[in-house]
Design an enzyme around this catalytic site. Structure first.
Site, PDB file in Angstrom:
ATOM      1  N   THR A  37       0.839  -1.206   0.000  1.00  0.00           N
ATOM      2  CA  THR A  37       0.000   0.000   0.000  1.00  0.00           C
ATOM      3  C   THR A  37       0.873   1.255   0.000  1.00  0.00           C
ATOM      4  O   THR A  37       2.000   1.227   0.529  1.00  0.00           O
ATOM      5  CB  THR A  37      -0.904  -0.003   1.251  1.00  0.00           C
ATOM      6  OG1 THR A  37      -1.445   1.302   1.440  1.00  0.00           O
ATOM      7  CG2 THR A  37      -0.155  -0.380   2.513  1.00  0.00           C
ATOM      8  N   ASP A  38       0.329   2.344  -0.547  1.00  0.00           N
ATOM      9  CA  ASP A  38       1.054   3.624  -0.503  1.00  0.00           C
ATOM     10  C   ASP A  38       1.174   4.140   0.936  1.00  0.00           C
ATOM     11  O   ASP A  38       1.964   5.037   1.215  1.00  0.00           O
ATOM     12  CB  ASP A  38       0.387   4.677  -1.402  1.00  0.00           C
ATOM     13  CG  ASP A  38      -1.052   5.004  -1.021  1.00  0.00           C
ATOM     14  OD1 ASP A  38      -1.592   4.410  -0.067  1.00  0.00           O
ATOM     15  OD2 ASP A  38      -1.649   5.878  -1.686  1.00  0.00           O
ATOM     16  N   GLU A  39       0.410   3.543   1.857  1.00  0.00           N
ATOM     17  CA  GLU A  39       0.438   4.010   3.247  1.00  0.00           C
ATOM     18  C   GLU A  39       1.757   3.699   3.941  1.00  0.00           C
ATOM     19  O   GLU A  39       2.050   4.257   5.002  1.00  0.00           O
ATOM     20  CB  GLU A  39      -0.739   3.412   4.042  1.00  0.00           C
ATOM     21  CG  GLU A  39      -2.072   3.830   3.461  1.00  0.00           C
ATOM     22  CD  GLU A  39      -3.269   3.436   4.300  1.00  0.00           C
ATOM     23  OE1 GLU A  39      -3.141   3.376   5.538  1.00  0.00           O
ATOM     24  OE2 GLU A  39      -4.334   3.179   3.714  1.00  0.00           O
ATOM     25  N   TYR A  46      -1.681  -0.789  10.978  1.00  0.00           N
ATOM     26  CA  TYR A  46      -1.923  -1.444   9.672  1.00  0.00           C
ATOM     27  C   TYR A  46      -0.752  -1.199   8.734  1.00  0.00           C
ATOM     28  O   TYR A  46      -0.155  -2.148   8.205  1.00  0.00           O
ATOM     29  CB  TYR A  46      -3.228  -0.924   9.045  1.00  0.00           C
ATOM     30  CG  TYR A  46      -3.311  -1.152   7.548  1.00  0.00           C
ATOM     31  CD1 TYR A  46      -3.438  -2.437   7.029  1.00  0.00           C
ATOM     32  CD2 TYR A  46      -3.237  -0.078   6.641  1.00  0.00           C
ATOM     33  CE1 TYR A  46      -3.495  -2.654   5.650  1.00  0.00           C
ATOM     34  CE2 TYR A  46      -3.297  -0.290   5.271  1.00  0.00           C
ATOM     35  CZ  TYR A  46      -3.426  -1.572   4.776  1.00  0.00           C
ATOM     36  OH  TYR A  46      -3.470  -1.787   3.418  1.00  0.00           O
ATOM     37  N   LYS A 101       2.193  -3.712   7.060  1.00  0.00           N
ATOM     38  CA  LYS A 101       2.433  -3.865   5.616  1.00  0.00           C
ATOM     39  C   LYS A 101       3.895  -3.528   5.278  1.00  0.00           C
ATOM     40  O   LYS A 101       4.513  -4.192   4.443  1.00  0.00           O
ATOM     41  CB  LYS A 101       1.487  -2.951   4.820  1.00  0.00           C
ATOM     42  CG  LYS A 101       0.005  -3.279   4.955  1.00  0.00           C
ATOM     43  CD  LYS A 101      -0.375  -4.646   4.414  1.00  0.00           C
ATOM     44  CE  LYS A 101      -0.273  -4.728   2.903  1.00  0.00           C
ATOM     45  NZ  LYS A 101      -0.756  -6.051   2.416  1.00  0.00           N
TER      46      LYS A 101
HETATM   47  N1  LIG Z   1      -8.553  -1.553  -0.429  1.00  0.00           N
HETATM   48  C1  LIG Z   1      -7.632  -0.641  -0.746  1.00  0.00           C
HETATM   49  O1  LIG Z   1      -7.974   0.501  -1.073  1.00  0.00           O
HETATM   50  C2  LIG Z   1      -6.171  -1.015  -0.750  1.00  0.00           C
HETATM   51  C3  LIG Z   1      -5.230  -0.057  -1.156  1.00  0.00           C
HETATM   52  C4  LIG Z   1      -3.885  -0.413  -1.194  1.00  0.00           C
HETATM   53  C5  LIG Z   1      -3.479  -1.674  -0.832  1.00  0.00           C
HETATM   54  N2  LIG Z   1      -4.407  -2.584  -0.418  1.00  0.00           N
HETATM   55  C6  LIG Z   1      -3.934  -3.950  -0.080  1.00  0.00           C
HETATM   56  O2  LIG Z   1      -4.585  -4.836  -0.968  1.00  0.00           O
HETATM   57  C7  LIG Z   1      -4.787  -6.099  -0.323  1.00  0.00           C
HETATM   58  C8  LIG Z   1      -6.243  -6.487  -0.446  1.00  0.00           C
HETATM   59  O3  LIG Z   1      -7.035  -5.460   0.161  1.00  0.00           O
HETATM   60  P1  LIG Z   1      -8.620  -5.549   0.161  1.00  0.00           P
HETATM   61  O4  LIG Z   1      -9.139  -4.180   0.276  1.00  0.00           O
HETATM   62  O5  LIG Z   1      -9.069  -6.436  -0.932  1.00  0.00           O
HETATM   63  O6  LIG Z   1      -8.829  -6.287   1.571  1.00  0.00           O
HETATM   64  P2  LIG Z   1     -10.113  -7.032   2.122  1.00  0.00           P
HETATM   65  O7  LIG Z   1     -10.087  -6.807   3.593  1.00  0.00           O
HETATM   66  O8  LIG Z   1     -11.335  -6.683   1.346  1.00  0.00           O
HETATM   67  O9  LIG Z   1      -9.825  -8.587   1.799  1.00  0.00           O
HETATM   68  C9  LIG Z   1      -8.839  -9.313   2.465  1.00  0.00           C
HETATM   69  C10 LIG Z   1      -9.142 -10.779   2.242  1.00  0.00           C
HETATM   70  O10 LIG Z   1      -8.111 -11.526   2.878  1.00  0.00           O
HETATM   71  C11 LIG Z   1      -8.692 -12.605   3.598  1.00  0.00           C
HETATM   72  N3  LIG Z   1      -7.824 -12.933   4.742  1.00  0.00           N
HETATM   73  C12 LIG Z   1      -7.572 -12.161   5.839  1.00  0.00           C
HETATM   74  N4  LIG Z   1      -6.755 -12.824   6.675  1.00  0.00           N
HETATM   75  C13 LIG Z   1      -6.470 -14.008   6.092  1.00  0.00           C
HETATM   76  C14 LIG Z   1      -5.668 -15.122   6.466  1.00  0.00           C
HETATM   77  N5  LIG Z   1      -4.997 -15.139   7.624  1.00  0.00           N
HETATM   78  N6  LIG Z   1      -5.600 -16.181   5.635  1.00  0.00           N
HETATM   79  C15 LIG Z   1      -6.297 -16.186   4.459  1.00  0.00           C
HETATM   80  N7  LIG Z   1      -7.080 -15.166   4.063  1.00  0.00           N
HETATM   81  C16 LIG Z   1      -7.156 -14.087   4.863  1.00  0.00           C
HETATM   82  C17 LIG Z   1     -10.044 -12.085   4.066  1.00  0.00           C
HETATM   83  O11 LIG Z   1     -10.947 -13.136   4.340  1.00  0.00           O
HETATM   84  C18 LIG Z   1     -10.473 -11.248   2.865  1.00  0.00           C
HETATM   85  O12 LIG Z   1     -11.203 -12.015   1.942  1.00  0.00           O
HETATM   86  C19 LIG Z   1      -4.328  -5.927   1.116  1.00  0.00           C
HETATM   87  O13 LIG Z   1      -3.042  -6.467   1.224  1.00  0.00           O
HETATM   88  C20 LIG Z   1      -4.273  -4.424   1.321  1.00  0.00           C
HETATM   89  O14 LIG Z   1      -3.263  -4.082   2.234  1.00  0.00           O
HETATM   90  C21 LIG Z   1      -5.739  -2.282  -0.358  1.00  0.00           C
END
Ligand SMILES: NC(=O)c1ccc[n+]([C@@H]2O[C@H](COP(=O)([O-])OP(=O)(O)OC[C@H]3O[C@@H](n4cnc5c(N)ncnc54)[C@H](O)[C@@H]3O)[C@@H](O)[C@H]2O)c1
Length: 313
Positions: free
Chosen positions: A125-127, A152, A156
């Site tokens: 993430t950009d965070e 968080y 990451k």
């Molecule tokens: N949503 C955003 O805007 C955003 C932006 C930048 C980066 N990200 C990164 O992208 C990735 C996905 O984000 P998202 O928004 O889809 O998240 P989300 O919370 O919607 O989905 C995460 C998924 O991971 C699964 N999960 C969690 N713990 C687990 C474990 N121990 N074993 C197996 N599965 C597990 C959950 O059941 C869920 O389905 C993350 O790594 C997040 O840091 C998200």
């Protein structure tokens, strides 16, 4: 190619699994997810109806189970989306964040080394760079120091460092992408866009942190998927930022959603600011643009479709 997609029932992971199945009919996708509160049943059941998709309900922290899946499936590529992803939850209790985001990544890295995976890609993430002042005329590039501001983003950043250590120590071919905020369907209702639509539908005030001026860059989830795909297939084993040049103050985005959703007179309630709330994220994506990627979506159009979808739920 056989590609493991962890977190395949979550917001971005489910879109990415669909993206692969749509664009590469000869590839197969092995989805892994333990189904936390954030998983989307709807996204997963759509995936399970598709050819070339197999699902394992498993925790990425369970080394034995992950080893068995890798031993049976022998994936070429692993893309790790599985994470605890909500900043507010990490402020209330960081333990699940350290467990899944750090230990879970370590388990996947070990399995990738053991089973000779040809590319490991970590979704970051950009965070991890921390925040910028609102009026700063600079952006973070891939060489900017890590300075995470929440448990968080710290978890990451720790995972990113672990990935880089496996490249150096074990010669693992790995890349990392650091994306801006994503929007689209299948996101859990605790996140800003679905939460805003849900509150408007219920006729309740939409809570906005602090003065509402915190800025975020909003990337359509489909553009995020195409960027990851480009990095995996054409990029080096390095770090790539992914942004959309589409920065919005939270308060302006909420007002835009109000007008798009047909609730222009919805109420806004400014609430006590999030602890350590990052002011602004902004990343320089020149490195990814050099691979020929650029975001194709039109914000107003995709946001409207997204808002309509949440309204229909
Ligand atoms: N949503 C955003 O805007 C955003 C932006 C930048 C980066 N990200 C990164 O992208 C990735 C996905 O984000 P998202 O928004 O889809 O998240 P989300 O919370 O919607 O989905 C995460 C998924 O991971 C699964 N999960 C969690 N713990 C687990 C474990 N121990 N074993 C197996 N599965 C597990 C959950 O059941 C869920 O389905 C993350 O790594 C997040 O840091 C998200």
């Amino acid at each position: 190619m056989k590609i493991v997609v962890t977190g395949c029932a979550g917001f971005i992971g489910s879109h990415f699994a669909h993206y692969l199945l749509d664009n590469y009919p000869t590839d197969s996708v092995v989805g892994i997810d333990c189904i936390t509160y954030a998983a989307s049943e709807e996204a997963l059941s759509a995936l399970c109806q598709r050819d070339n998709f197999i699902f394992y309900k498993e925790d990425i922290c369970n080394a034995e189970a992950i080893g068995s899946i890798f031993s049976a499936e022998r994936p070429d590529v692993v893309v790790n989306f599985a994470a605890e992803s909500h900043v507010d939850r990490s402020i209330s209790d960081s333990s699940p964040f350290l467990r899944t985001n750090v230990i879970g990544t370590q388990v996947l890295l070990d399995a990738s080394v053991r089973y000779n995976v040809s590319r490991f890609h970590q979704i970051s993430t950009d965070e991890v760079y921390g925040d910028l002042p609102l009026d700063a005329d600079i952006r973070f590039d891939e060489g900017s120091p890590l300075n995470p501001g929440s448990p968080y983003s710290a978890s990451k950043a720790a995972a990113d460092l672990l990935v880089l250590s496996y490249v150096r120590t074990y010669g693992l071919s790995a890349s990392i992408s650091r994306s801006a905020n994503n929007y689209g369907i299948y996101q859990h209702t605790e996140k800003l866009i679905p939460m805003t639509v849900a509150k408007l539908r219920l006729g309740e005030p939409v809570p906005v942190y602090g003065d509402g001026q915190n800025m975020r860059d909003w990337l359509f989830v489909g553009d995020h998927c195409s960027a990851i795909d480009r990095i995996i297939r054409k990029g080096k084993c390095e770090i790539y930022n992914i942004g959309a040049d589409n920065e919005w103050a939270n308060i302006d985005l909420v007002k835009k959603i109000m007008s798009l959703s047909g609730y222009p007179d919805g109420e806004i309630a400014f609430v006590e600011d999030r602890k350590g709330h990052d002011r602004r994220y902004s990343v320089n994506c020149d490195k990814l643009r050099a691979l020929g990627w650029y975001p194709r979506s039109v914000f107003d159009r995709e946001l409207k479709t997204t808002v309509e979808w949440y309204k229909s739920k």
